[in-house]
Design an enzyme around this catalytic site. Structure first.
Site, short mmCIF file in Angstrom:
data_model
loop_
_atom_site.label_atom_id
_atom_site.label_comp_id
_atom_site.label_asym_id
_atom_site.label_seq_id
_atom_site.Cartn_x
_atom_site.Cartn_y
_atom_site.Cartn_z
CE1 TYR A 134 -7.99 -59.71 84.10
CE2 TYR A 134 -7.18 -57.38 83.38
CZ TYR A 134 -7.85 -58.51 83.32
OH TYR A 134 -8.54 -58.71 81.97
CE LYS A 185 -21.68 -67.14 82.98
NZ LYS A 185 -22.96 -67.12 81.87
CG ASP A 217 -23.76 -65.07 79.44
OD1 ASP A 217 -24.03 -64.27 80.20
OD2 ASP A 217 -23.70 -66.45 79.33
CG ASP A 241 -9.16 -56.05 79.75
OD1 ASP A 241 -9.13 -55.12 78.94
OD2 ASP A 241 -8.04 -56.59 79.93
CG ASP A 245 -10.20 -53.95 73.88
OD1 ASP A 245 -10.02 -53.36 74.64
OD2 ASP A 245 -9.56 -54.79 73.32
MG MG Z 1 -7.67 -54.23 77.59
#
Ligand code: MG
Ligand code: NAI
Length: 350
Positions: A134, A185, A217, A241, A245
């Protein structure tokens, strides 16, 4: 006196901030917390009027003068590409170098989880907040053609990786948690071996804590199958992120998900995980609990742990009694939920 900068933002941000202050102001007075609230109108209205999202010098002002920033949400359909939202929110997170994005996932009532049975879900995600994918580095070659190339560069620095991992272990020790799990990962992305190596080095300084490594994963899979086995998760910006969620979905959704953006040497920023929810804005439908739990995180960080726990318990009480908005299966309005929480706090609804 501790000065708190209040930024309601856009859409439901304005509504949930009003509710947060209906709780924080009487709590502040009743418990003598010495907080002062200073309002800032950063958001779409001001951006559309002036072209400015975050005024120059504002970050230095916050860093110097404010003990905390309480943030609602930004995002407005009238502003294309969310330009002002990026300027304000990413501007603050990056400008204040808030490298810790802390997101608790706690199940307050079994019925809020899509998982069956009695569950004891209570974990905290430490998401790296300043690097990873990001960072805006990258771009397009031969854009719009059949030969188009799109490149995004992931950044992992030793300093950045080490400080978020340290924060996770230090928090676990401080809170009496027993296990820290790294999600990366490193099998497929060699650069992530920096995460794994650093994790093992830092873990050696915390022999009383169990340090567990999972590929992300597999971590996602286990989060659904065995959420009780997680206490503290530390991971990259992108993975954090996504996992948060998923975590929010396990415990009731965006209406009750809170977060803190921290750096012990800077001014912290507290915000609900949800956005400005234009689809329900202005109708008294938004669940104020994410914002109230965010306010509790702020109180704790400002050294008022007792009030933070009282506020969190009051929210849980309202949930257990079914005094909730539509998203949690109830029928109360935004302000009626706050009234219920005020009642459990023994404060009068204003
Ligand atoms: Mg988000
Ligand atoms: P959103 O989080 O605003 O809404 C997603 C869905 O969840 C909507 O259906 C909404 O009604 C519902 N929802 C969200 N919070 C709720 C609450 N407290 N109570 C009940 N229902 C709730 O995400 P969306 O729709 O993707 O984005 C809307 C705007 O918000 C966009 O402009 C986006 O860029 C911005 N945004 C801003 C964030 C921030 O300020 N931190 C974070 C996420 C999105």
């Amino acid at each position: 006196m501790a000065r708190v900068a209040v930024i309601p933002g856009d859409g439901v941000g304005l509504e949930v901030m009003r509710e947060a202050l209906r709780v924080l102001e009487p709590l502040n007075a009743a418990s003598g917390l010495g907080l002062t609230f200073e309002h800032f109108d950063f958001g779409a209205e001001r951006y559309l009027r002036t072209g400015v999202g975050l005024p120059p010098g504002q970050i230095d002002t916050f860093r110097r003068d404010h003990a905390a920033i309480l943030f609602g949400a930004v995002g407005d359909p009238r502003v294309k590409d969310g330009a002002h939202a990026r300027e304000i929110l990413l501007g603050l997170r990056f400008g204040l170098d808030l490298y810790i994005n802390l997101r608790p996932c706690r199940l307050y009532a079994d019925r809020l989880s899509p998982l069956r049975g009695e569950r004891a879900i209570d974990f905290v995600v430490f998401r790296e907040n300043t690097e990873g994918q990001y960072n805006g580095i990258g771009g397009f070659l031969k854009a719009g053609t059949g030969d188009e190339v799109a490149i995004a560069t992931e950044v992992n620095t030793r300093k950045g990786v080490e400080r978020i991992i340290r924060a996770a272990f230090a928090w676990a020790r401080c809170k009496g948690r027993k296990r820290v799990t790294l999600g990366d990962k490193s099998n497929a992305i060699p650069a992530h071996q920096l995460w794994l190596r650093t994790f093992r080095e830092v873990a050696a300084e915390y022999p009383e804590l169990e340090a567990r490594h999972l590929y992300v994963d597999n971590l996602a899979l286990q989060l659904v199958q065995r959420p009780e086995s997680f206490e503290v998760i530390v991971t990259t910006n992108l993975f954090g992120d996504i996992l948060t969620d998923l975590g929010a979905a396990l415990v009731g959704g965006l209406g009750i998900s809170a977060s803190a953006n921290l750096n012990p040497d800077s001014t912290p920023l507290f915000e609900p995980v949800h956005g400005s929810a234009p689809d329900i804005a202005g109708q008294g439908l938004v669940n104020p609990m994410a914002m109230l739990l965010t306010a509790a995180l702020m109180l704790e960080e400002l050294g008022h742990g007792g009030e933070a726990v009282r506020l969190e318990r009051a929210v849980q009480q309202a949930i257990l009694q079914g005094q909730v908005t539509r998203d949690l299966g109830g029928s109360l309005s935004t302000s009626e939920v706050t009234d219920a929480v005020l009642g459990y706090l023994g404060l009068r609804a204003g």
